[in-house]
Each structure stands twice: as structure tokens, then as C-alpha cells.
Motif scaffolding. Structure first.
Motif, mmCIF file in Angstrom:
data_model
loop_
_atom_site.group_PDB
_atom_site.id
_atom_site.type_symbol
_atom_site.label_atom_id
_atom_site.label_comp_id
_atom_site.label_asym_id
_atom_site.label_seq_id
_atom_site.Cartn_x
_atom_site.Cartn_y
_atom_site.Cartn_z
ATOM 1 N N ILE A 328 0.860 -1.176 0.000
ATOM 2 C CA ILE A 328 0.000 0.000 0.000
ATOM 3 C C ILE A 328 0.899 1.228 0.000
ATOM 4 N N LEU A 329 0.725 2.115 -0.973
ATOM 5 C CA LEU A 329 1.529 3.325 -1.065
ATOM 6 C C LEU A 329 0.638 4.552 -0.908
ATOM 7 N N VAL A 330 1.103 5.522 -0.122
ATOM 8 C CA VAL A 330 0.392 6.785 0.063
ATOM 9 C C VAL A 330 1.284 7.889 -0.481
ATOM 10 N N THR A 331 0.722 8.746 -1.314
ATOM 11 C CA THR A 331 1.531 9.771 -1.962
ATOM 12 C C THR A 331 0.888 11.144 -1.813
ATOM 13 N N GLY A 332 1.707 12.155 -1.893
ATOM 14 C CA GLY A 332 1.234 13.527 -1.753
ATOM 15 C C GLY A 332 2.361 14.420 -1.283
ATOM 16 N N PRO A 333 2.181 15.736 -1.331
ATOM 17 C CA PRO A 333 3.235 16.657 -0.899
ATOM 18 C C PRO A 333 3.421 16.637 0.613
ATOM 19 N N THR A 334 4.494 17.260 1.077
ATOM 20 C CA THR A 334 4.732 17.382 2.510
ATOM 21 C C THR A 334 3.573 18.121 3.163
ATOM 22 N N THR A 425 5.372 5.516 1.690
ATOM 23 C CA THR A 425 4.979 6.750 1.013
ATOM 24 C C THR A 425 5.940 7.066 -0.126
ATOM 25 N N LEU A 426 5.439 7.868 -1.063
ATOM 26 C CA LEU A 426 6.245 8.422 -2.150
ATOM 27 C C LEU A 426 5.799 9.867 -2.355
ATOM 28 N N HIS A 427 6.610 10.643 -3.047
ATOM 29 C CA HIS A 427 6.238 12.012 -3.370
ATOM 30 C C HIS A 427 5.931 12.110 -4.863
ATOM 31 N N THR A 428 4.644 12.010 -5.197
ATOM 32 C CA THR A 428 4.197 12.202 -6.573
ATOM 33 C C THR A 428 2.899 12.999 -6.543
ATOM 34 N N ASN A 429 2.441 13.442 -7.710
ATOM 35 C CA ASN A 429 1.252 14.295 -7.773
ATOM 36 C C ASN A 429 -0.048 13.526 -7.614
ATOM 37 N N ASP A 430 -0.109 12.299 -8.154
ATOM 38 C CA ASP A 430 -1.338 11.523 -8.025
ATOM 39 C C ASP A 430 -1.005 10.040 -8.043
ATOM 40 N N ALA A 431 -2.037 9.192 -7.960
ATOM 41 C CA ALA A 431 -1.823 7.754 -7.851
ATOM 42 C C ALA A 431 -1.191 7.144 -9.103
ATOM 43 N N PRO A 444 11.400 -3.274 -11.794
ATOM 44 C CA PRO A 444 10.837 -3.959 -12.972
ATOM 45 C C PRO A 444 9.313 -3.944 -12.944
ATOM 46 N N ALA A 445 8.715 -3.821 -14.112
ATOM 47 C CA ALA A 445 7.255 -3.749 -14.213
ATOM 48 C C ALA A 445 6.586 -4.990 -13.634
ATOM 49 N N TYR A 446 7.192 -6.180 -13.835
ATOM 50 C CA TYR A 446 6.560 -7.408 -13.348
ATOM 51 C C TYR A 446 6.526 -7.448 -11.827
ATOM 52 N N ASN A 447 7.513 -6.808 -11.157
ATOM 53 C CA ASN A 447 7.491 -6.758 -9.694
ATOM 54 C C ASN A 447 6.389 -5.838 -9.189
ATOM 55 N N ILE A 448 6.199 -4.716 -9.889
ATOM 56 C CA ILE A 448 5.113 -3.806 -9.508
ATOM 57 C C ILE A 448 3.770 -4.504 -9.690
ATOM 58 N N ALA A 449 3.610 -5.160 -10.814
ATOM 59 C CA ALA A 449 2.335 -5.802 -11.138
ATOM 60 C C ALA A 449 1.992 -6.907 -10.144
ATOM 61 N N SER A 450 2.997 -7.565 -9.592
ATOM 62 C CA SER A 450 2.737 -8.708 -8.707
ATOM 63 C C SER A 450 2.607 -8.325 -7.239
ATOM 64 N N THR A 451 2.961 -7.089 -6.869
ATOM 65 C CA THR A 451 2.965 -6.742 -5.443
ATOM 66 C C THR A 451 2.048 -5.577 -5.068
ATOM 67 N N LEU A 452 1.868 -4.611 -5.944
ATOM 68 C CA LEU A 452 1.129 -3.400 -5.574
ATOM 69 C C LEU A 452 -0.356 -3.714 -5.389
ATOM 70 N N SER A 453 -0.908 -3.306 -4.247
ATOM 71 C CA SER A 453 -2.322 -3.542 -3.949
ATOM 72 C C SER A 453 -3.159 -2.277 -4.086
ATOM 73 N N LEU A 454 -2.637 -1.157 -3.561
ATOM 74 C CA LEU A 454 -3.437 0.057 -3.484
ATOM 75 C C LEU A 454 -2.518 1.267 -3.477
ATOM 76 N N VAL A 455 -2.942 2.335 -4.139
ATOM 77 C CA VAL A 455 -2.221 3.610 -4.099
ATOM 78 C C VAL A 455 -3.217 4.690 -3.676
ATOM 79 N N ILE A 456 -2.834 5.479 -2.682
ATOM 80 C CA ILE A 456 -3.675 6.576 -2.200
ATOM 81 C C ILE A 456 -2.929 7.883 -2.424
ATOM 82 N N ALA A 457 -3.518 8.779 -3.192
ATOM 83 C CA ALA A 457 -2.985 10.140 -3.325
ATOM 84 C C ALA A 457 -3.886 11.054 -2.507
#
Length: 576
Positions: A328-334, A425-431, A444-457
Motif C-alpha cells: 500500500i503506497l500513500v503519496t502527496g506533498p509534505t 509513502t512516495l512524493h508524486t502528484n497523483d496515484a 521492474p514492471a513485473y514486480n510492480i504488477a505482482s505486489t502493488l495492492s493500493l495507491v492513495i494520493a
């Protein structure tokens, strides 16, 4: 608490009256009644919080339904002696405030005529007979907030003279005791002044306190609800002493003024409550600028409902939290509330049968039951090193403060692939941009595809003051240009409001903040897009096709509900 013995399927007297008067639909009344019973909260409070019925309308209906006179609480001088005789726990549980006494009887302000438990709680605590007085819910909420503040101030100081002894925990006082006493009595005014500034910041709900030296002036500012405001301008000659005192309290090197330093203050407000400050210094042209961020652990315990998620967004977050593995990744500015979102999730997962470890820089909120590690790159304790150590500690859930480099990202993904739930967390503009950012880091794209569940911006928007907000007169073509659809504008539930300003919001028109979110479950279709070298636009289009609202759409939804105005929607989603 404070509910009549009823089931969610049977409408209570007040709910039934609201439906009969056309103030609520039957389905809305049942929904709110069910929520009140489930959360053990007064029905009146839940209705007012939903903004579907104004507090004054609801109070008048309750007065007529139960034959109780309605009192304007704003013109009553509350007897503070009655409040001092009670505890914070009693007031919160009762959701009521004693306002005055006549003989041996205490008159208690309630917003719910069926809140008989409030009378019993205060009667038991005070030893006096009680009599209910019906008041408006919003005015009761403000009176209750003031009463709790009175109790907190009495508990934390026991009198203004004790401010000198407020500042440090025992261990910190011992560590810095030699510095504290150097100037003897000459330091007492500075000690008292700093403590008062910090205590006032807590009481006023500030998130940060700024101490700023300039050539001919010195100012202290609070950040409240995202806005900075000057609250004091002490003599410029005292700036060095103020900085020195703060550095002593934060256990920093007092002699070092050339480079930035980080420290922490633990302020004991009472026997049972302490507030932490994360303190940072920065050398400027005319002295050291110091920023103290208030770290209140109660923010993580507010519950997910208080953060502003829409129902489907909340459901998606809870579903991801309940998965045994994934990321689960949460993104947004400080300053957008990422830490609170993560800690709220951790608080939900924090049970005896789950092992949780976090690596942070630094740990902002102390969460009992969670193994928290402060990273220290100078000593070799990086995020990556902490993650490697966690994987040998039999974890169930791992939280990484921020994914900053490829090594940390690879270890986090490895953990997510081997039966662990990973949050970061990461610092990006949106999900959608978060996914591309991971690819640009070298994942690698295959690692992202196999592990990422949810992104919240997410972003934070200032909420309109409930007391003074009013319907906005905005031409329909302009609303369409801003992003509303014809169907949304024709919806009878649409309430586009604007800020006005009153005493309750200090004439700003705003009070408090709410989150604006883009909650994007990572689907198989998105996985195929990145495996085929798709770009941000492709992922955004797929998210829209799957019904994921972007930040702009989420902000406009809050505008339609009357929670925020169009100005705040534009401010928090600029460029989105």
C-alpha cells in the motif's frame, strides 16, 4: 451511549419526526440512526455532522417533539466551578455540559432529549440532582470543547506559576539539567515564555510553531488548518536566548549554530498526557530559525471515519489492509496528511496477533504495540538496512517512512512478495504517477504488477465553518467549467457553499481540515498496461474506466456536499 433502546430498523421518535417534517428521507434517517447506534453516539450529533439538517432546525424539532424549552447556549456564562468538579472522561462520555446550578440542582446542557445517560453520569460524578436543558448541537460541541480545554489547562499547570516546571520528561531534564541552570533566575522568564507558547499552540490546535529571527524583528507564528499566523513578536534581542532554550529542551548541541540540527521535545502536560515536538533548526542570516512540529498521538486514534474518505474509498483501503500480503503506497506533498493515513491503518492492524515494525525518519507518533525504528544514515541505519533487519524479525506488517531509492524499493517489494503487508509513502502528484515513479527508479514492471495492492494520493483542504457558511451564488456555466456535470448540479443533495466568517472561526470562514483522496486499487488491467510499457495517461484512463475518482473529482464531490468551497477545491488540486 445516549441512545434509546431501539434497533436500526425502527425509527425513533426524533428520527420519525424529521421524516414527517420533510427534513430527512426515511432511508437517510435509518442510515443515520444505524450509524449512531453502531458508533454509540447521540443521534443528534450524527445528524448535525452529516450536514443534512442544520443544528438550529434540529433543535427546534426536538423542542417541539419532546416539549422541552430551547436555550441559546451562546448567551449563557457557564459556571466553570461545575466543570472543574468533573473529569474529561465524564464530559466526553456524557456529551453534555453542566452550565449553572440552582440550590442543589445542576442544569445540564444536552442536544438530545433522550440523553438520559448524560444526566446520570454528571449526577453520579457531582453528587447533585440534575435537570436537562435543550440546546443546539453545534453550540453544545463548542461549549464541550471549551470545557475540555479548561480541564486540560487546569490539569497541565495547576496555576500559571507552574509553567516553569512543565517542559521536560525526567530523562530529558536529567540529560540537559546542567544547561538549564546556567543563568539561574535570569532564565525563568524565557522558560515560562517558551512553555506558554508551546502550550498555547497545543490548545489552539496548531500543527507547527515557527520561531523566526530577522534583522530588526523577531516573530513567532502558528500553523493552524494549513495557514500561518503571527501570534507574537518578542524583542529581537531575546532571539538568541529563545533559540538556546529550545535547543536545550531538544537535546541539541548548544554551541553548534552553523549547521542544521534535529531534536525532540517531550512536554508533559499532565500525569497521563504528553505531547511530542519534532524540532528542527536552520541557520539564517540573523540567527537560527526553529520549527517545532506538534506530534499528537491522538491523531492516529481518531479513526478512519474522521479522515474524510468517501465510503467506497474507505472500503478499498480497509480491503487492502485486510490482505495478508501486498503493498500500500500513500503519496502527496509534505504536510498532506500521509503519516496520519498510514498510522490510522497501522492502528487498525495493531492487535496482539500481528507483529508490526516501522522504519521512519523520524518516528512522528508513538504507537504502543508497534516496533518503531528511527533510521540513522550517519550510523549506517538506512531504510534499506532497517528493512533487512525486519525480515529477520518474523514481521506481519512493515511500514517504511518513505521509499527514496531503488535498494529500499526492491527490499520492500521482496517483503511484499514473501507474505508481508508493506506500507510506505512516495512524493508524486497523483496515484497513476506513483506507478511510473517506481518504474523510473528502476523497479521492474513485473514486480510492480505482482505486489502493488493500493495507491492513495491525498491533499488537505480547509473545511467551511459550519456556523457561518452560506449557499454560494455561482453562475451555472462557471460551475460546469469548473468540472461539475449537469446531473450533479440538478441533484437535490448538491449544496455548494461559500465561506463567510464569524466569531467561531475567527472570521476566516474555515475551521478544521479534511482529506481529499484518490484511492486507486491496482487492478490486473493496470498490471497489463505497465507490462506493455504503458504511460501515465494510459493508467489514468484505466483508473477512470474502473470508476476511480481523481483528486479533482473527489474535491468537487466535497464541494457538492457543502464540506469545502470551490476556492479550497482549486487550491488543493491545482495542476491535477
Amino acid at each position: 451511549m445516549n441512545q434509546p433502546t431501539t434497533t436500526s430498523g425502527f425509527l425513533g421518535g426524533l428520527a420519525r419526526r424529521l421524516v414527517a417534517d420533510g427534513l430527512l428521507s426515511e432511508s437517510a434517517a435509518r442510515e443515520l440512526q444505524t450509524k449512531a447506534i453502531k458508533e454509540q453516539r447521540p443521534f443528534v450529533a450524527v445528524v448535525v455532522e452529516s450536514t443534512r439538517v442544520a443544528a438550529h432546525e434540529l433543535a427546534h424539532v426536538a423542542s417541539q417533539e419532546f416539549g422541552m424549552p430551547l436555550l441559546d447556549l451562546s448567551v449563557i456564562d457557564i459556571d466553570l466551578a461545575l466543570i472543574h468538579g468533573l473529569s474529561e472522561k465524564v464530559l466526553k462520555k456524557a456529551h453534555a455540559v453542566p452550565i449553572y446550578a440552582r440550590g442543589k440542582k445542576i442544569f445540564v446542557a444536552v442536544s438530545d432529549p433522550l440523553n438520559l445517560q448524560a444526566l446520570d453520569e454528571i449526577k453520579f460524578a457531582s453528587g447533585s440532582q440534575t435537570e436537562p436543558v435543550l440546546v443546539e448541537e453545534d453550540k453544545l460541541a463548542r461549549a464541550l470543547e471549551s470545557a475540555l480545554r479548561v480541564l486540560a489547562q487546569a490539569d497541565m499547570s495547576g496555576g500559571d506559576a507552574d509553567l516553569e516546571n512543565l517542559e521536560l520528561s525526567d530523562t530529558e531534564a536529567e540529560a540537559s539539567g546542567n544547561d538549564v541552570g546556567k543563568d539561574g533566575a535570569d532564565d525563568a522568564p524565557i522558560v515560562r515564555y517558551i512553555n506558554k507558547v508551546l502550550v498555547d499552540a497545543i490548545n489552539q490546535g496548531a500543527s507547527d510553531v515557527h520561531f523566526e529571527p530577522y534583522e530588526k524583528t523577531y516573530r513567532i507564528r502558528y500553523r493552524r488548518d494549513g495557514e500561518l499566523k503571527t501570534i507574537a513578536q518578542p524583542p529581537v534581542g531575546q532571539g538568541v536566548r529563545l533559540a538556546a532554550r529550545l535547543k536545550v529542551m531538544s537535546r541539541m548541541d548548544l554551541a553548534e549554530k552553523r549547521v542544521p540540527q534535529d531534536g525532540r521535545i517531550k512536554l508533559n502536560l499532565s500525569r497521563n498526557k504528553a505531547i511530542d515536538f519534532r524540532v528542527s533548526t536552520c541557520p539564517t542570516l540573523f540567527g537560527e530559525k526553529i520549527c517545532a512540529r506538534i506530534l499528537d498521538a491522538t491523531q492516529a486514534q481518531m479513526g478512519i471515519d474522521a479522515l474524510g474518505y468517501e465510503p467506497e474509498q474507505k472500503a478499498a483501503y480497509l480491503k487492502a489492509l485486510n490482505q495478508p500480503q501486498g503493498m500500500i503506497l500513500v503519496t502527496g506533498p509534505t504536510g498532506s496528511g500521509k503519516t496520519v493515513s498510514l498510522y490510522t491503518g497501522l492502528n487498525i492492524l495493531n492487535t496482539d496477533d500481528i507483529n508490526i515494525s516501522t522504519a521512519e525518519d523520524p518516528a512522528e507518533i508513538n504507537l504502543p504495540g508497534v516496533n518503531q525504528v528511527n533510521v540513522n544514515p550517519k550510523q549506517g541505519l538506512t531504510f534499506a538496512a532497517a528493512l533487512k533487519a525486519f525480515l529477520r524479525q518474523d514481521p506481519d506488517v512493515i511500514m517504511v517512512g518513505e521509499i527514496r531509492d531503488l535498494e529500499t524499493a526492491e527490499i520492500a517489494i521482496k517483503a511484499a512478495q514473501t507474505g508481508h503487508l508493506v506500507m510506505s509513502t512516495l512524493h508524486t502528484n497523483d496515484a497513476p504517477q506513483t506507478i511510473v515513479r517506481l518504474m523510473n527508479m528502476g523497479v521492474p514492471a513485473y514486480n510492480i504488477a505482482s505486489t502493488l495492492s493500493l495507491v492513495i494520493a491525498q491533499r488537505l483542504a480547509r473545511k467551511l465553518c459550519r456556523v457561518c457558511k452560506r449557499p454560494a451564488q455561482i453562475p451555472r456555466p462557471e460551475l460546469i467549467r469548473q468540472g461539475f456535470t449537469e446531473a450533479e448540479l440538478d441533484d437535490p443533495d448538491t449544496q455548494i457553499m461559500e465561506a463567510v466568517g464569524c466569531d467561531q472561526c475567527e472570521n476566516s470562514g474555515y475551521k478544521g481540515r479534511t482529506g481529499v483522496y484518490q484511492v486507486m486499487p491496482f487492478s490486473d488491467a493496470m498490471g497489463r498496461i505497465i507490462m506493455e510499457d504503458g504511460n501515465v495517461r494510459d493508467i489514468q484512463d484505466q483508473a477512470q474506466a474502473e470508476g476511480v475518482a481523481n483528486l479533482r473529482q473527489s474535491a468537487l464531490r466535497k464541494v457538492r456536499s457543502g464540506a469545502i468551497d470551490l476556492l479550497q477545491a482549486n487550491a488543493c488540486t491545482v495542476g491535477d
